[in-house]
Scaffold this motif. Structure first.
Motif, PDB file in Angstrom:
ATOM      1  N   ILE A  28       0.851  -1.184   0.000  1.00  0.00           N
ATOM      2  CA  ILE A  28       0.000   0.000   0.000  1.00  0.00           C
ATOM      3  C   ILE A  28       0.886   1.233   0.000  1.00  0.00           C
ATOM      4  CG2 ILE A  28      -1.786   1.239   1.260  1.00  0.00           C
ATOM      5  CD1 ILE A  28      -2.682  -1.386   2.412  1.00  0.00           C
ATOM      6  N   THR A  29       0.829   1.959  -1.082  1.00  0.00           N
ATOM      7  CA  THR A  29       1.682   3.129  -1.212  1.00  0.00           C
ATOM      8  C   THR A  29       0.910   4.407  -0.926  1.00  0.00           C
ATOM      9  OG1 THR A  29       1.199   3.208  -3.579  1.00  0.00           O
ATOM     10  CG2 THR A  29       3.144   1.963  -2.901  1.00  0.00           C
ATOM     11  N   GLN A  30      -0.434   4.351  -0.965  1.00  0.00           N
ATOM     12  CA  GLN A  30      -1.205   5.557  -0.722  1.00  0.00           C
ATOM     13  C   GLN A  30      -1.175   5.896   0.756  1.00  0.00           C
ATOM     14  OE1 GLN A  30      -5.111   4.842  -2.205  1.00  0.00           O
ATOM     15  NE2 GLN A  30      -4.451   4.492  -4.306  1.00  0.00           N
ATOM     16  N   GLU A  31      -1.286   7.179   1.036  1.00  0.00           N
ATOM     17  CA  GLU A  31      -1.325   7.611   2.428  1.00  0.00           C
ATOM     18  C   GLU A  31      -2.621   7.148   3.090  1.00  0.00           C
ATOM     19  OE1 GLU A  31      -0.774  11.783   2.567  1.00  0.00           O
ATOM     20  OE2 GLU A  31       1.275  11.727   1.791  1.00  0.00           O
ATOM     21  N   GLU A  32      -3.698   7.182   2.331  1.00  0.00           N
ATOM     22  CA  GLU A  32      -4.982   6.716   2.844  1.00  0.00           C
ATOM     23  C   GLU A  32      -5.490   5.616   1.922  1.00  0.00           C
ATOM     24  OE1 GLU A  32      -7.724   9.865   3.334  1.00  0.00           O
ATOM     25  OE2 GLU A  32      -6.468  10.983   4.737  1.00  0.00           O
ATOM     26  N   PRO A  33      -5.209   4.345   2.259  1.00  0.00           N
ATOM     27  CA  PRO A  33      -5.631   3.249   1.385  1.00  0.00           C
ATOM     28  C   PRO A  33      -7.143   3.169   1.296  1.00  0.00           C
ATOM     29  CG  PRO A  33      -4.881   2.410   3.496  1.00  0.00           C
ATOM     30  CD  PRO A  33      -4.540   3.874   3.466  1.00  0.00           C
ATOM     31  N   GLY A  34      -7.613   2.663   0.151  1.00  0.00           N
ATOM     32  CA  GLY A  34      -9.049   2.510  -0.038  1.00  0.00           C
ATOM     33  C   GLY A  34      -9.582   1.357   0.789  1.00  0.00           C
ATOM     34  N   ARG A  35     -10.898   1.277   0.857  1.00  0.00           N
ATOM     35  CA  ARG A  35     -11.533   0.238   1.659  1.00  0.00           C
ATOM     36  C   ARG A  35     -11.276  -1.159   1.105  1.00  0.00           C
ATOM     37  NH1 ARG A  35     -13.742   4.759   2.842  1.00  0.00           N
ATOM     38  NH2 ARG A  35     -14.865   5.094   4.806  1.00  0.00           N
ATOM     39  N   GLU A  36     -11.179  -1.280  -0.195  1.00  0.00           N
ATOM     40  CA  GLU A  36     -10.889  -2.589  -0.776  1.00  0.00           C
ATOM     41  C   GLU A  36      -9.483  -3.040  -0.401  1.00  0.00           C
ATOM     42  OE1 GLU A  36     -10.857  -4.891  -5.103  1.00  0.00           O
ATOM     43  OE2 GLU A  36     -11.285  -2.741  -4.982  1.00  0.00           O
ATOM     44  N   GLN A  37      -8.525  -2.119  -0.410  1.00  0.00           N
ATOM     45  CA  GLN A  37      -7.160  -2.462  -0.008  1.00  0.00           C
ATOM     46  C   GLN A  37      -7.113  -2.867   1.466  1.00  0.00           C
ATOM     47  OE1 GLN A  37      -5.466   1.307  -1.566  1.00  0.00           O
ATOM     48  NE2 GLN A  37      -3.930   0.012  -2.526  1.00  0.00           N
ATOM     49  N   LEU A  38      -7.832  -2.114   2.295  1.00  0.00           N
ATOM     50  CA  LEU A  38      -7.868  -2.458   3.719  1.00  0.00           C
ATOM     51  C   LEU A  38      -8.512  -3.819   3.941  1.00  0.00           C
ATOM     52  CD1 LEU A  38      -8.862   0.985   5.275  1.00  0.00           C
ATOM     53  CD2 LEU A  38      -6.618  -0.114   5.339  1.00  0.00           C
ATOM     54  N   PHE A  39      -9.563  -4.093   3.180  1.00  0.00           N
ATOM     55  CA  PHE A  39     -10.238  -5.385   3.295  1.00  0.00           C
ATOM     56  C   PHE A  39      -9.285  -6.522   2.918  1.00  0.00           C
ATOM     57  CE2 PHE A  39     -12.690  -8.795   1.274  1.00  0.00           C
ATOM     58  CZ  PHE A  39     -13.565  -9.134   2.304  1.00  0.00           C
ATOM     59  N   ASN A  40      -8.599  -6.355   1.786  1.00  0.00           N
ATOM     60  CA  ASN A  40      -7.636  -7.379   1.354  1.00  0.00           C
ATOM     61  C   ASN A  40      -6.492  -7.531   2.352  1.00  0.00           C
ATOM     62  OD1 ASN A  40      -9.104  -7.890  -0.964  1.00  0.00           O
ATOM     63  ND2 ASN A  40      -7.939  -6.438  -2.211  1.00  0.00           N
ATOM     64  N   LEU A  41      -6.065  -6.414   2.929  1.00  0.00           N
ATOM     65  CA  LEU A  41      -4.975  -6.456   3.902  1.00  0.00           C
ATOM     66  C   LEU A  41      -5.377  -7.257   5.136  1.00  0.00           C
ATOM     67  CD1 LEU A  41      -2.191  -5.559   4.870  1.00  0.00           C
ATOM     68  CD2 LEU A  41      -3.251  -3.462   5.734  1.00  0.00           C
ATOM     69  N   VAL A  42      -6.607  -7.033   5.603  1.00  0.00           N
ATOM     70  CA  VAL A  42      -7.086  -7.769   6.774  1.00  0.00           C
ATOM     71  C   VAL A  42      -7.171  -9.258   6.471  1.00  0.00           C
ATOM     72  CG1 VAL A  42      -9.077  -8.106   8.300  1.00  0.00           C
ATOM     73  CG2 VAL A  42      -8.316  -5.804   7.744  1.00  0.00           C
ATOM     74  N   VAL A  43      -7.724  -9.595   5.289  1.00  0.00           N
ATOM     75  CA  VAL A  43      -7.860 -10.998   4.911  1.00  0.00           C
ATOM     76  C   VAL A  43      -6.500 -11.668   4.790  1.00  0.00           C
ATOM     77  CG1 VAL A  43      -8.613 -12.553   3.067  1.00  0.00           C
ATOM     78  CG2 VAL A  43     -10.090 -10.678   3.781  1.00  0.00           C
ATOM     79  N   ASN A  44      -5.572 -10.991   4.109  1.00  0.00           N
ATOM     80  CA  ASN A  44      -4.253 -11.583   3.897  1.00  0.00           C
ATOM     81  C   ASN A  44      -3.452 -11.701   5.191  1.00  0.00           C
ATOM     82  OD1 ASN A  44      -4.703 -11.828   1.127  1.00  0.00           O
ATOM     83  ND2 ASN A  44      -4.018  -9.739   0.746  1.00  0.00           N
ATOM     84  N   THR A  45      -3.624 -10.731   6.082  1.00  0.00           N
ATOM     85  CA  THR A  45      -2.963 -10.820   7.375  1.00  0.00           C
ATOM     86  C   THR A  45      -3.470 -12.032   8.141  1.00  0.00           C
ATOM     87  OG1 THR A  45      -2.719  -8.418   7.467  1.00  0.00           O
ATOM     88  CG2 THR A  45      -2.522  -9.628   9.548  1.00  0.00           C
ATOM     89  N   PHE A  46      -4.765 -12.269   8.069  1.00  0.00           N
ATOM     90  CA  PHE A  46      -5.333 -13.451   8.716  1.00  0.00           C
ATOM     91  C   PHE A  46      -4.773 -14.733   8.114  1.00  0.00           C
ATOM     92  CE2 PHE A  46      -8.608 -16.767   8.387  1.00  0.00           C
ATOM     93  CZ  PHE A  46      -8.772 -17.074   9.728  1.00  0.00           C
ATOM     94  N   LEU A  47      -4.652 -14.769   6.771  1.00  0.00           N
ATOM     95  CA  LEU A  47      -4.119 -15.963   6.117  1.00  0.00           C
ATOM     96  C   LEU A  47      -2.661 -16.208   6.499  1.00  0.00           C
ATOM     97  CD1 LEU A  47      -5.673 -15.564   2.544  1.00  0.00           C
ATOM     98  CD2 LEU A  47      -6.377 -17.131   4.350  1.00  0.00           C
ATOM     99  N   GLU A  48      -1.882 -15.122   6.614  1.00  0.00           N
ATOM    100  CA  GLU A  48      -0.480 -15.273   6.964  1.00  0.00           C
ATOM    101  C   GLU A  48      -0.300 -15.791   8.378  1.00  0.00           C
ATOM    102  OE1 GLU A  48       1.293 -11.527   6.219  1.00  0.00           O
ATOM    103  OE2 GLU A  48       1.277 -11.756   4.033  1.00  0.00           O
ATOM    104  N   LYS A  49      -1.256 -15.470   9.254  1.00  0.00           N
ATOM    105  CA  LYS A  49      -1.169 -15.946  10.632  1.00  0.00           C
ATOM    106  C   LYS A  49      -1.237 -17.469  10.710  1.00  0.00           C
ATOM    107  CE  LYS A  49      -0.924 -11.986  12.765  1.00  0.00           C
ATOM    108  NZ  LYS A  49       0.270 -11.599  13.575  1.00  0.00           N
ATOM    109  N   MET A  50      -1.824 -18.071   9.664  1.00  0.00           N
ATOM    110  CA  MET A  50      -1.904 -19.538   9.644  1.00  0.00           C
ATOM    111  C   MET A  50      -0.536 -20.185   9.498  1.00  0.00           C
ATOM    112  SD  MET A  50      -5.224 -20.201   7.191  1.00  0.00           S
ATOM    113  CE  MET A  50      -6.849 -19.589   7.639  1.00  0.00           C
ATOM    114  N   GLU A  51       0.433 -19.444   8.977  1.00  0.00           N
ATOM    115  CA  GLU A  51       1.748 -20.012   8.684  1.00  0.00           C
ATOM    116  C   GLU A  51       2.772 -19.734   9.783  1.00  0.00           C
ATOM    117  OE1 GLU A  51       2.134 -20.094   3.938  1.00  0.00           O
ATOM    118  OE2 GLU A  51       2.198 -18.088   4.806  1.00  0.00           O
ATOM    119  N   GLU A  52       2.328 -19.185  10.894  1.00  0.00           N
ATOM    120  CA  GLU A  52       3.268 -18.896  11.968  1.00  0.00           C
ATOM    121  C   GLU A  52       3.860 -20.185  12.523  1.00  0.00           C
ATOM    122  OE1 GLU A  52       1.226 -16.567  14.826  1.00  0.00           O
ATOM    123  OE2 GLU A  52       1.359 -14.711  13.667  1.00  0.00           O
ATOM    124  N   ALA A  53       5.067 -20.052  13.037  1.00  0.00           N
ATOM    125  CA  ALA A  53       5.780 -21.232  13.543  1.00  0.00           C
ATOM    126  C   ALA A  53       5.039 -21.884  14.692  1.00  0.00           C
ATOM    127  CB  ALA A  53       7.193 -20.836  13.976  1.00  0.00           C
ATOM    128  N   GLY A  54       4.410 -21.106  15.516  1.00  0.00           N
ATOM    129  CA  GLY A  54       3.694 -21.660  16.651  1.00  0.00           C
ATOM    130  C   GLY A  54       2.580 -22.590  16.234  1.00  0.00           C
TER     131      GLY A  54
END
Length: 206
Positions: A28-54
């Motif tokens: 995200i390069t914009q200072e104020e990301p759009g809602r779609e970018q924020l939505f994708n960011l939340v989803v992808n952050t959740f998916l990445e949490k699945m790969e944590e070592a714990g």
């Protein structure tokens, strides 16, 4: 080897196709990301949490015997499980976005926000307190409606009062007519009685 085949089954990266959510967080390069970018960011952050070592350690502890005998195979099974889980989740999110037309809705919301920044007059929620703003918008309307209802009620009451007066006047007129009729009847009866008496008197003289 089973572990080698398992490693080959997991692609190095996944791309977004037909609105599907990518596996990694978008840059995200914009200072104020759009809602779609924020939505994708939340989803992808959740998916990445699945790969944590714990998470893998917990998975390995559940299959401790297999892990002690074949740790590489255990890791391979875990990677495949996470990959298919992420893929299934991305497909579900993509279907939801397409069915709900979320991308268009996000863009509309972003446009409304941008347009609101250019407004000089207060928005519908000038105070930012929902209860206060709803009250300020609804109460005047309710007071206006109450005034209209009170006026209508007063007009109905005045109309009913006039109708009541007309009914009373009508009843009085009917009573007066009944009295007049009774009076005329009595007068005619008296005249008839007098005529009979006069006729009887004339008969007696003859």
């Amino acid at each position: 080897m089973a572990s080698e085949g398992c490693e080959d089954a997991k692609p190095e990266e996944t791309k977004e196709e037909d609105g599907a959510v990518v596996a990694r967080s978008p840059s995200i390069t914009q200072e104020e990301p759009g809602r779609e970018q924020l939505f994708n960011l939340v989803v992808n952050t959740f998916l990445e949490k699945m790969e944590e070592a714990g998470s893998y350690q917990k998975f390995a502890s559940c299959y401790n015997r297999l892990y002690k005998v074949q740790p590489e195979l255990t890791r391979c099974i875990y990677d495949q499980y996470i990959y298919h889980l992420q893929t299934s989740f991305r497909e579900e999110i993509s279907d939801l976005k397409n069915e709900g037309n979320l991308e268009a809705l996000f863009r509309t919301l972003d446009k409304l926000v941008e347009e609101a920044k250019q407004r000089e007059t207060p928005a519908w929620r000038p105070s930012g307190i929902p209860e206060q703003d709803v009250r300020s918008a609804v109460v005047p309307y309710l007071l206006k409606q109450r005034k209209i209802l009170q006026k209508t009620l007063k007009e109905k009451e005045e109309g009913n009062a006039k109708l009541a007066e007309m009914v009373l006047a009508g009843r009085k007129k009917i009573t007066d007519l009944q009295k007049e009729i009774q009076k005329r009847k009595e007068e005619w009866q008296a005249i008839a009685q007098g005529s009979r008496e006069m006729a009887n008197t004339l008969d007696e003289h003859h």
